[in-house]
Design a protein around this motif. Structure first.
Motif, PDB file in Angstrom:
ATOM      1  N   HIS A 172      20.516  61.080  81.999  1.00  0.00           N
ATOM      2  CA  HIS A 172      20.780  59.713  81.768  1.00  0.00           C
ATOM      3  C   HIS A 172      19.636  58.928  81.389  1.00  0.00           C
ATOM      4  O   HIS A 172      20.036  57.890  80.559  1.00  0.00           O
ATOM      5  N   ILE A 173      18.425  59.605  81.356  1.00  0.00           N
ATOM      6  CA  ILE A 173      17.203  58.796  81.046  1.00  0.00           C
ATOM      7  C   ILE A 173      17.347  58.487  79.402  1.00  0.00           C
ATOM      8  O   ILE A 173      16.962  57.631  78.877  1.00  0.00           O
ATOM      9  N   GLU A 174      18.050  59.489  78.655  1.00  0.00           N
ATOM     10  CA  GLU A 174      18.073  59.428  77.306  1.00  0.00           C
ATOM     11  C   GLU A 174      19.428  58.603  77.005  1.00  0.00           C
ATOM     12  O   GLU A 174      19.603  58.366  75.682  1.00  0.00           O
ATOM     13  N   MET A 175      20.054  58.213  77.802  1.00  0.00           N
ATOM     14  CA  MET A 175      21.554  57.417  77.489  1.00  0.00           C
ATOM     15  C   MET A 175      21.023  55.775  77.485  1.00  0.00           C
ATOM     16  O   MET A 175      20.051  55.311  77.904  1.00  0.00           O
ATOM     17  N   ASP A 176      22.169  55.188  76.677  1.00  0.00           N
ATOM     18  CA  ASP A 176      21.749  53.533  76.985  1.00  0.00           C
ATOM     19  C   ASP A 176      22.066  52.957  77.975  1.00  0.00           C
ATOM     20  O   ASP A 176      21.937  51.610  78.130  1.00  0.00           O
ATOM     21  N   GLY A 177      22.889  53.567  78.830  1.00  0.00           N
ATOM     22  CA  GLY A 177      23.647  52.835  80.078  1.00  0.00           C
ATOM     23  C   GLY A 177      22.510  52.480  81.197  1.00  0.00           C
ATOM     24  O   GLY A 177      21.386  53.001  81.437  1.00  0.00           O
ATOM     25  N   GLY A 230      27.766  51.068  80.984  1.00  0.00           N
ATOM     26  CA  GLY A 230      27.346  51.645  79.849  1.00  0.00           C
ATOM     27  C   GLY A 230      27.382  53.146  79.838  1.00  0.00           C
ATOM     28  O   GLY A 230      27.817  53.907  80.849  1.00  0.00           O
ATOM     29  N   GLU A 231      27.048  54.022  78.757  1.00  0.00           N
ATOM     30  CA  GLU A 231      26.979  55.189  78.558  1.00  0.00           C
ATOM     31  C   GLU A 231      26.301  55.767  79.567  1.00  0.00           C
ATOM     32  O   GLU A 231      24.763  55.761  79.599  1.00  0.00           O
ATOM     33  N   SER A 232      26.664  56.829  80.395  1.00  0.00           N
ATOM     34  CA  SER A 232      25.964  57.237  81.508  1.00  0.00           C
ATOM     35  C   SER A 232      25.936  59.108  81.590  1.00  0.00           C
ATOM     36  O   SER A 232      27.016  59.446  81.038  1.00  0.00           O
ATOM     37  N   ALA A 233      25.007  59.505  82.156  1.00  0.00           N
ATOM     38  CA  ALA A 233      25.253  60.919  82.577  1.00  0.00           C
ATOM     39  C   ALA A 233      25.096  61.336  83.876  1.00  0.00           C
ATOM     40  O   ALA A 233      24.285  60.966  84.463  1.00  0.00           O
ATOM     41  N   VAL A 234      26.135  61.965  84.472  1.00  0.00           N
ATOM     42  CA  VAL A 234      26.489  62.300  85.727  1.00  0.00           C
ATOM     43  C   VAL A 234      27.017  63.581  86.183  1.00  0.00           C
ATOM     44  O   VAL A 234      27.388  64.167  85.132  1.00  0.00           O
ATOM     45  N   VAL A 235      26.735  63.991  87.419  1.00  0.00           N
ATOM     46  CA  VAL A 235      27.106  65.320  88.116  1.00  0.00           C
ATOM     47  C   VAL A 235      28.494  64.741  88.886  1.00  0.00           C
ATOM     48  O   VAL A 235      28.219  63.708  89.693  1.00  0.00           O
ATOM     49  N   GLN A 236      29.382  65.472  88.834  1.00  0.00           N
ATOM     50  CA  GLN A 236      30.663  65.075  89.706  1.00  0.00           C
ATOM     51  C   GLN A 236      31.002  66.502  90.377  1.00  0.00           C
ATOM     52  O   GLN A 236      31.165  67.647  89.716  1.00  0.00           O
ATOM     53  N   ILE A 237      31.400  66.424  91.661  1.00  0.00           N
ATOM     54  CA  ILE A 237      31.716  67.388  92.183  1.00  0.00           C
ATOM     55  C   ILE A 237      32.661  67.094  93.384  1.00  0.00           C
ATOM     56  O   ILE A 237      32.857  66.180  93.815  1.00  0.00           O
ATOM     57  N   VAL A 238      33.544  68.181  93.585  1.00  0.00           N
ATOM     58  CA  VAL A 238      34.556  68.323  94.775  1.00  0.00           C
ATOM     59  C   VAL A 238      34.367  69.523  95.456  1.00  0.00           C
ATOM     60  O   VAL A 238      34.742  70.480  94.663  1.00  0.00           O
ATOM     61  N   ALA A 239      33.893  69.594  96.598  1.00  0.00           N
ATOM     62  CA  ALA A 239      33.649  70.824  97.243  1.00  0.00           C
ATOM     63  C   ALA A 239      34.553  70.757  98.629  1.00  0.00           C
ATOM     64  O   ALA A 239      34.491  69.839  99.186  1.00  0.00           O
ATOM     65  N   CYS A 240      35.170  72.123  99.046  1.00  0.00           N
ATOM     66  CA  CYS A 240      35.780  72.135 100.053  1.00  0.00           C
ATOM     67  C   CYS A 240      35.195  73.112 101.266  1.00  0.00           C
ATOM     68  O   CYS A 240      34.563  74.117 100.840  1.00  0.00           O
TER      69      CYS A 240
END
Length: 200
Positions: free
Chosen positions: A137-142, A187-197
């Motif tokens: 995300h540091i490299e993104m504009d968001g 804005g444009e962002s870099a994220v991690v998304q998880i769904v864990a059971c």
């Protein structure tokens, strides 16, 4: 810092729920007990309450949680709130059907401890939903996420899989997406998304 931010007019991260949560919440057992970590002004907690869940919001900011309670009243639902520092709060053992972590960035030592508690505190069949910023995300504009000087606060899928050992990942990905959540997530962002059971 958080009391000051939540004292500002309006909602710092908007009043609508997080997009990822909105698309995945149905995986949490219907009508179950849900804990929202670092929930701030309550946008996600109120959304979940409107879907019929029994929701508890925890945050270190009493100002944020007061806005959360008012937001719930305005939407015709009830939520429980707990003012506490996650560093000192025990999530309990097998009591939650869902736990939600949206941009709950904490130091890595606390994060590992917290995620270990998440595994323990979910009921069998319980679901953990998380979205957080990655170092990319540091490299993104968001706008959003920890400052570049605190790279250790970002999360990665690899670390999360290690920290959440004991949960089965139904979904996990590092993605780039456009976020529009109040003035502090834009804005444009870099994220991690998880769904864990948690297996039954």
């Amino acid at each position: 810092m958080w009391d000051q931010r939540y004292n500002e007019e309006g909602f710092a991260y908007g009043s609508d729920p997080n997009d990822f949560l909105k698309s995945e919440y149905f995986r949490i057992p219907q009508g179950g007990r849900v804990l929202c970590l670092a929930e701030g002004e309550g946008r996600n907690a109120v959304f979940l309450a409107k879907q019929g869940y029994a929701v508890t919001a925890i945050d270190q900011s009493s100002v944020g949680l007061e806005k959360a309670k008012n937001h719930a009243i305005e939407n015709g639902v009830e939520i429980s709130t707990i003012v506490a520092d996650l560093a000192n709060y025990d999530l309990g053992s097998e009591i939650w059907d869902g736990i939600v972590s949206i941009s709950a960035h904490v130091p890595p030592g606390l994060r590992k401890k917290l995620h270990g508690q998440v595994v323990n505190s979910l009921n069998k069949g319980g679901v953990f939903i998380l979205e957080a910023y990655t170092e990319r995300h540091i490299e993104m504009d968001g706008i959003g996420g920890p400052p570049p000087s605190q790279k250790e606060m970002f999360m990665s899928l690899k670390e999360l899989k290690s920290e959440l050992n004991g949960l089965d990942f139904a979904f996990g990905a590092e993605v780039e997406r456009n976020i529009s959540e109040g003035k502090y997530h834009q804005g444009e962002s870099a994220v991690v998304q998880i769904v864990a059971c948690k297996g039954g």
